[in-house]
Design an enzyme around this catalytic site. Structure first.
Site: not given
Lengths: 729, 729
Positions: A580-581, A325-326, A467
């Protein structure tokens, strides 16, 4: 500004990292920044876009081509290598304005000094062409041999991919064909050498192993004279045509090193004429940003119409050369605003792989299109069910990236919607774009589930962008994006009805659009969208607030092995609020206009101290959101983290014995997004640019250009003042 | 048959195991089979039913009482211990017909031989009373001292639970009070000694430590004479009344060793008059079965009306002394068929803890009653979110036994329904039974979820009986049991309307039964019940068939540490079809009348080779189902596995440093269920017993008795022929 990055000494420890930092490429291939005489030991790779192979049960990964740049210098019978003790000076640099890699090395022999200088480029215009200029000078009369070969002993992470590699030559032309294991795929590599010392040289073809072909040029080189060898190399694969060798040979007839270099340099000037960014007052940011754009450009597909950019671009086989998806979430904006035809190609890759996404949806009991988490040819999902290894048992850990990251399809929809709104290119819509959006909307509809006690549909058992927390219910990002996709499908259909009734009727007959919209209309207002609580915080997923409230530092201190996985069923972060993000923050960036600035800020302040930023995708979203609530100085360090990712290099290169290094195009794209949409605050309203600048305090002036429909705009921002000119049309 | 188990030598290695095998008890307490002079080093315990304490963050576990049986023999100034080198003979035995533990040990001293013989019992009638007879004989004139004490230094797994232990004495009466940490709970222990050599002895009270009180009897014992000390001991806690010491003292006034023993023996005869089982042709099975029944009886609560039996009975603090579904699914039938008042008590425990079950449901977002997976006082769920330790990292593993084993509530419903149908005891229904069933039904209704693509309600994210597979969707056992609970609630309400209209109206007003039944009626036919596939196999849960199809042996061979957990997010069995215990097979046993015998058999044949039988609950269900499809010889080894569990002993006693040994009442209850409902095939139709015998080939005759309503039936089965007499009423 200085458009060069350079290194003034050789460090074998930095080989892997430098391979990425000095990378050249052109969207067809990426050529790692290694030296002429290097081999797979130094991770040499000519990484090819969009052509994959799997060996046994290893990971399916892109092919690396045989290396037509391999060249060995021999002086008075001695091989000269970068690792020799008698290297007296060495420098290498990448001119990233022009996409030219250069090295200069001097050896001290008993007879005197020998200097080798070489430069190479991968044509940004002619995607198959690589040029190499190799020059030798000596302080004494020397017997010089240049072994100008093709190295078929390629570096692979999960190889070897070639069953055999054949060699042939004809005059100065060296030919190699590599045949992929158990498949009809082939790679043809040609190297045509040109040497100045025509009258003096002796040419011999040698094949020292089954994997190497060499044209050996032996010359009596007088002192202080320079011997120049230039090579024009071509790479073709069966993706380019049934007989790549034949196509390559035809191409070679018209190839010329000097001419190709000119075209290449002009190509880069064209790119920079729009892409160049000027940041007065912050040279570090300026250099890093332009260098990041260089990396985006060498990965951009311009030679075909349905290819995308892998998560590690074309820096190697890391992450299987797969598309994540980047591309849609982080890289698309840059291309959309500067080279919309590239953005279209990236989107067409997804439209072309709709079949794979449909199959994936079906295999998991869904309808519509569930895009691959790690997309390869045809939308094949290269993601394993076991993506991580338990460092304590060396056993694979069951991860759910592939089956539970439902949000992947929404990134595709977001890209199509952005493209459509920005370009008004209806063709893309009617040629598959609308169908793709509808299929993604149907996918999300099919994932809806209604607990008997609840009024609204929910989405259960997913992984959000964070994730580390697997199999959660009502991940805010996923639910909002699902709603967005269904809404987008209905919006596009309405628009199409409006502007092209006939096309609508035609598509409706083909795709049963009306019937599908009825299904979507039934649920559009029935989806649970987690709302901010009293403190204005949106819970990342059901039960998140009940998890242990701690910090990434504390979680990290609990590691018993530096490489253990933080997430999954049993990770140190799994049962904590450490993520994580950016997750809720990413959702809020996507929907920033629907929330108050105080809500945006409250969530930023809540989630940031709980975020590990363990992905290069995280910083950008934090930077974006801080700009949305008008705090550019909060954004700045996150912007810089993204913008300097490539420049800084380093980072994790190895996971155990597996090479995971490479470039980070999403961080680069994200940084550009920050710059233009965040700090400059650019958006288009009724086809007019509107800017709400929020520059970091240390920035005096920001200049950049973008392309919008038929116009190219040049913007200049100073403090809160933004001006622009339309420079051509 | 021989009603004794015995040991003819002392083996310190067998101490833990023998503590269980020689256990005595009476439902109020369990007294481990250790010797008079032993202490916590040998895992001495007087484990108390239903009174718990938690220290710090340790597990909440039942109390062990100070030990009033502690007695030390001293001859000519020397302590005589079982571990002494000069022990010349030692034997101990448990007379499990009479619930009497006996030991006889002879030491050889320089002066001659000394023999100690003791026996003890925990009154099966008077739950607070323990009797000890302690006899010493010597081959020489000896100075004998008997230290008859109370040992307050109790063994705890997660202790110490007592803040202080006090001692007092008055004549031959020794008194101890133990005060629980930070709580108002107390335990009072009294020991009243009686010694025959009244004229010769010298009595001294000594308190060698803060945790020990001793009455020291010193006697000049002539050769070949026997010195007898008998002790009557009482244990009371604050669960028995506000001032346990006062109650105990009052009780002691009427206590008499000989009288108490008589009453005790009569009590056991009464139990055996119904419970005794005769299996002609298989003495091993006969002895093992009766010994198993002994163990069930010493754990059965007869002294109060709302207590249940922990998974390791009263053999110690293992598994926190908590009550699992073991009671309802495996033990209930035995009591229901032989001592229905005990069955009622077990059920009343669940009715009394309905409040806790309601709270648990609410805390997880459900309605109704979600019973504790590991139930302690008030239905408190003692189950941890981290029930297993990762052997590689020593970190706790997040397990989902507590929050995802939704099937627990259905076991309670099953017990109530069985009790009601067997006894027609309406009182239990109207006094909470019906409300409990309705609340459990509402719980399952509240767990229903409808995916938008599906027609029926499903149940997602659960763990079935097979705990190795966590967070699965549509576990067949769970879905069928959910349906069963909803169906049972509706059935009971209909029945109540029928037989007691007034009571129904009264309850309806109190509990809004009509309204709740409407909710239940809406879903009763809308629940997804997984059906057999073409091969007649029912999939254990969605996606089970897609898992790796392998065997327990292969899975075991993949272990990298003998003690690693097989299940959870990352276990060796988790991604395979290997299951811990009967799951679909348990469902089929519950609903065997609704499926063809060929379906029962097909599932047995499919699942058995995939079952680890890692729980003592597994074998019984396999044995049951094999009888249902008329293959008793397939059932036999599984029956024997259950029936001999206690007799065999051994098994895992330690998990790392944590003692996990104990008795297995569910296996015992399961074995009895096999015998009566499986091999004898007994059921009642219109209050008449109907038998369809399926005896194992080696069995000549099977005799047993049961109680049904006002009748006691004596059955005799020979081959396929079954006869019975009604022996009294």
């Amino acid at each position: 500004m200085d458009w060069k990055i350079s290194s003034t000494h050789y460090d074998s420890e930095a080989t892997a990292d430098n391979g990425n930092r000095f990378l050249i490429g052109n969207g067809y291939m990426g050529i790692r920044g290694t030296l002429d005489e290097c081999t797979k030991e130094q991770l040499v790779a000519i990484n090819l876009a969009g052509i994959y192979d799997q060996v046994g049960t290893g990971w399916r990964e892109p092919l690396n081509a045989p290396n037509p740049l391999w060249t060995q210098l021999v002086v008075n019978g001695k091989n000269l290598d970068i690792t020799d003790e008698n290297v007296v000076s060495h420098e290498m640099d990448l001119d990233f304005r022009n996409g030219v890699f250069h090295r200069k090395t001097t050896w001290k022999l008993s007879e005197g000094q020998v200097t080798l200088e070489s430069k190479r480029f991968a044509s940004i215009v002619d995607a198959h062409l690589i040029g190499l200029r190799y020059s030798v000078t000596s302080t004494f009369d020397a017997d010089v041999s240049i072994l100008a070969g093709i190295d078929g002993d390629v570096w692979d992470i999960n190889g070897p991919h070639y069953e055999k590699v054949t060699f042939d030559h004809s005059g100065h032309l060296l030919i190699s064909e590599a045949f992929v294991q158990n498949k009809s795929d082939q790679v043809a590599v040609l190297r045509l050498n040109h040497i100045d010392h025509n009258e003096l040289f002796d040419l011999e073809a040698i094949y020292p192993s089954a994997l190497q072909g060499i044209l050996k040029y032996s010359v009596k080189l007088p002192m202080e004279q320079t011997l120049d060898l230039s090579s024009t190399c071509l790479v073709y694969t069966t993706k380019d045509g049934q007989n790549p060798l034949k196509i390559a040979k035809a191409h070679m007839k018209n190839a010329n090193y000097e001419e190709a270099l000119k075209v290449h340099l002009k190509g880069w000037e064209d790119i920079w004429s729009i892409s160049e960014v000027e940041i007065v007052g912050d040279e570090e940011a300026e250099v890093a940003m332009n260098y990041s754009l260089y990396h985006l450009n060498i990965a951009a597909p311009r030679h075909c119409k349905n290819l995308s950019i892998p998560a590690r671009a074309l820096s190697g086989q890391t992450y299987k050369g797969a598309v994540f998806w980047d591309t849609e979430m982080f890289m698309l904006d840059y291309f959309l605003y500067t080279q919309p035809e590239v953005a279209k190609t990236l989107i067409e890759y997804r439209i072309d792989t709709l079949g794979g996404a449909r199959e994936k949806a079906k295999s998991y009991g869904f309808e519509g299109a569930f895009y691959a988490w790690e997309s390869q040819e045809g939308g094949f999902d290269a993601c394993s069910d076991y993506n991580v290894t338990d460092v304590f048992t060396q056993r694979p850990i069951r991860t759910y990236f592939k089956d539970k990251q439902l949000h992947i399809s929404s990134a595709v929809v977001k890209a199509i919607m952005q493209y459509f709104k920005y370009t008004s290119d209806n063709e893309l819509l009617t040629e598959g774009g609308l169908e793709t959006v509808i299929e993604c909307a149907l996918f999300y509809r099919s994932a809806l589930i209604k607990p008997i006690l609840k009024e609204k549909y929910e989405i259960h058992d997913v992984i959000g962008p964070d994730e580390y927390h697997e199999r959660v219910n009502n991940n805010a990002y996923t639910n909002y994006m699902a709603w967005y996709c269904i809404h987008s499908a209905l919006e596009l259909v309405s628009a199409l009805k409006e502007y092209d009734r006939d096309k609508f009727l035609e598509l409706d007959q083909q795709l049963a659009i009306t019937q599908k919209c009825e299904l979507l209309n039934e649920v559009i207002n029935e989806i649970h969208l987690p709302k901010p609580n009293e403190e204005k915080i949106i819970e990342q997923f059901d039960g998140y607030f009940k998890l242990e409230d701690t910090t990434p530092a504390i979680v990290k201190s609990r590691l018993k092995h530096p490489k253990e996985y933080w997430g999954g069923g049993n990770g140190v972060a799994s049962d904590t609020q450490v993520i994580k993000q950016a997750d809720v923050v990413t959702m809020l960036e996507c929907f920033h206009e629907d929330f108050s600035k105080s809500t945006l800020k409250a969530n930023w302040m809540y989630y940031e101290p709980r975020t590990e930023h363990g992905s290069s995708l995280s910083a950008c979203m934090y930077a974006m959101l801080a700009c949305r609530f008008d705090e550019p100085d909060k954004a700045y360090p996150f912007f810089m983290k993204s913008a300097t990712t490539e420049m800084r290099g380093g980072g994790k290169q190895w996971a155990g014995l597996v090479y995971i290094g490479g470039t980070h195009p999403a961080a680069s794209g994200g940084a550009w997004k920050n710059l233009i949409q965040g700090f400059a605050g650019l958006k288009f309203v009724n086809d007019e640019p509107v800017l709400t600048p929020n520059l970091p305090t240390n920035w005096k002036t920001l200049r950049f250009q973008i392309k919008h429909k038929s116009n190219i705009y040049a913007f200049k921002i100073e403090g809160k003042k933004a001006t622009y000119t339309i420079i051509n049309s």
